[in-house]
Design a protein around this motif. Structure first.
Motif, PDB file in Angstrom:
ATOM      1  N   LEU A   1       0.813  -1.212   0.000  1.00  0.00           N
ATOM      2  CA  LEU A   1       0.000   0.000   0.000  1.00  0.00           C
ATOM      3  C   LEU A   1       0.853   1.272   0.000  1.00  0.00           C
ATOM      4  N   LEU A   2       1.827   1.381   0.906  1.00  0.00           N
ATOM      5  CA  LEU A   2       2.603   2.617   1.010  1.00  0.00           C
ATOM      6  C   LEU A   2       4.038   2.300   1.411  1.00  0.00           C
ATOM      7  N   ASP A   3       4.972   2.901   0.695  1.00  0.00           N
ATOM      8  CA  ASP A   3       6.389   2.731   0.977  1.00  0.00           C
ATOM      9  C   ASP A   3       6.782   3.659   2.120  1.00  0.00           C
ATOM     10  N   GLU A   4       7.121   3.102   3.265  1.00  0.00           N
ATOM     11  CA  GLU A   4       7.564   3.867   4.426  1.00  0.00           C
ATOM     12  C   GLU A   4       8.663   3.095   5.126  1.00  0.00           C
ATOM     13  N   ASP A   5       9.695   3.784   5.580  1.00  0.00           N
ATOM     14  CA  ASP A   5      10.694   3.133   6.417  1.00  0.00           C
ATOM     15  C   ASP A   5      10.048   2.683   7.723  1.00  0.00           C
TER      16      ASP A   5
END
Length: 400
Positions: free
Chosen positions: A331-335
């Motif tokens: 869904l979402l690229d986040e560290d």
């Protein structure tokens, strides 16, 4: 979990439990466990709902749990994403939310692990009138706070133990008290007694939103085990007309777990089967898509690609019955915590809220909703690290 300056490992395990009684549900069409019946897409930039460095009431005002919201009897959105001081935000939607600096509940800080009355985070709430509000809290006993021994301790979170406890408010969620006197306030207590020679104690740590389906209230709880590979998400339910009785899914049927009596919770069974894809950590958000009557689970995940690289961030799975789930969908690229270097921000506590939901507890979504999570931003301060935080949202479209 703790509002003080913490080790990063601590941020992974905060939790609490929320529920509601609302009409809904319907006959569902089953989907393949390995296919997604819905496609979720982030459609716009982030919005910062709250920044602790800008609008925090004090240095301890730090979002430290998945965002949960309900409408009170005045029609206002009351949103929690609290640390152990359990402050809330009040408004009529994300754009109008303002922090309320009053603590709505604080545990007694007792140095007795069997009481589960050290620190408690409100993580889930259920109400059918907005005035009488019930909550499940993630209650932790933390030996480092009481200078108690923990064999082989290397982190402050070592040897801490956790259960899910009940609270009640009669003033629209402004103040809460335990429902049941400690230690009988826990329908999901730690599966085993506390020991100071076990760094990772078996514990019930967190719980998702409640879903009302076919006359039951459903939720997914995270059961942590001493061996991490055995930790799992578990499906629990209570009759919609009797949320004082809880059952767990054992892989074949629902079995009795706990019942509320005059003396507090009487616990019968705490074992449970795994639900959700293997290899994922705790599911933090659970909502029902109104258009298809399918369920959406939101969680953080690292996915290994065929070329040996990995993709990390926020993922989702879908289900028609909450027992069989699709494989993780990106869904979402986040560290996440393991990806971030010193001073790098990272995401935690992801969930989903539709601020236009007609459900009093915002546990349903239409074709447009918001991904909501906490971003932790480490900053050096007097030779240590302080970790201010933001509560952020991204718009998400949901399609068949």
């Amino acid at each position: 979990m703790d509002g003080d300056v913490l080790t990063r490992s601590h941020f992974r395990y905060a939790a609490v439990f929320i529920a509601t009684v609302f009409s809904g549900g319907g006959i569902l069409a089953f989907s393949s466990p390995n296919s997604s019946a819905l496609e979720l897409t982030v459609t716009g930039p982030e919005k910062v709902i709250f920044d602790s460095d800008v609008a925090g009431c004090d240095s301890h005002h730090l979002p430290d749990a998945p965002a949960r919201a309900f409408r009170d009897d005045k029609g206002r959105m009351i949103l929690f994403a609290p640390n152990f001081q359990n402050r809330a935000f009040v408004g009529y939607g994300f754009d109008s939310l303002k922090p309320d600096c009053d603590s709505r509940f604080m545990a007694a800080g007792k140095a007795q692990p069997d009481l589960l009355d050290d620190r408690t985070w409100i993580h889930a709430i259920y109400t059918n009138d907005g005035r009488n509000v019930y909550a499940l809290g993630s209650a932790s006993f933390m030996p480092y706070r009481h200078e108690m021994p923990c064999k082989g301790r290397t982190k402050r979170i070592d040897c801490w133990i956790n259960g899910l406890v009940t609270l009640k408010s009669t003033d629209g969620g402004k103040t809460f008290d335990y429902l049941g006197k400690p230690p009988h306030h826990a329908p999901f207590p730690p599966p085993e007694p506390y020991r100071d020679d076990r760094k990772r104690a078996p514990s019930y740590v967190t719980v998702t939103n409640i879903i009302n389906w076919q006359n039951y209230l459903y939720a997914i709880v995270w059961r942590r085990e001493e061996e991490w590979k055995n930790s799992r998400n578990c499906l629990v339910r209570a009759p919609a007309n009797d949320p004082s009785s809880w059952q767990v899914w054992d892989g074949e049927d629902f079995i009795d777990a706990a019942r509320l009596t005059e003396n507090g919770w009487h616990v019968k069974q705490t074992d449970c089967a795994r639900v959700g894809p293997r290899g994922i950590t705790s599911i933090r958000g659970l909502v029902r898509h109104e258009g298809t009557n399918n369920f959406i689970a939101i969680y953080q995940h690292r996915q290994r690609n065929k070329d040996g690289t990995d993709r990390h961030g926020i993922f989702y799975s879908t289900s028609a019955d909450m027992k069989n789930w699709s494989d993780p969908q990106f869904l979402l690229d986040e560290d996440l915590d393991p990806d971030a270097g010193p001073g790098d921000p990272f995401a935690a506590y992801a969930t989903m809220i539709d601020e236009d939901s007609q459900d009093r507890l915002f546990s349903t979504v239409d074709d447009e909703a918001s991904l909501v999570f906490v971003r932790l931003i480490p900053k050096p301060h007097n030779g240590k690290w302080r970790v201010p935080r933001q509560l952020v949202s991204f718009p998400v479209s949901i399609r068949k």
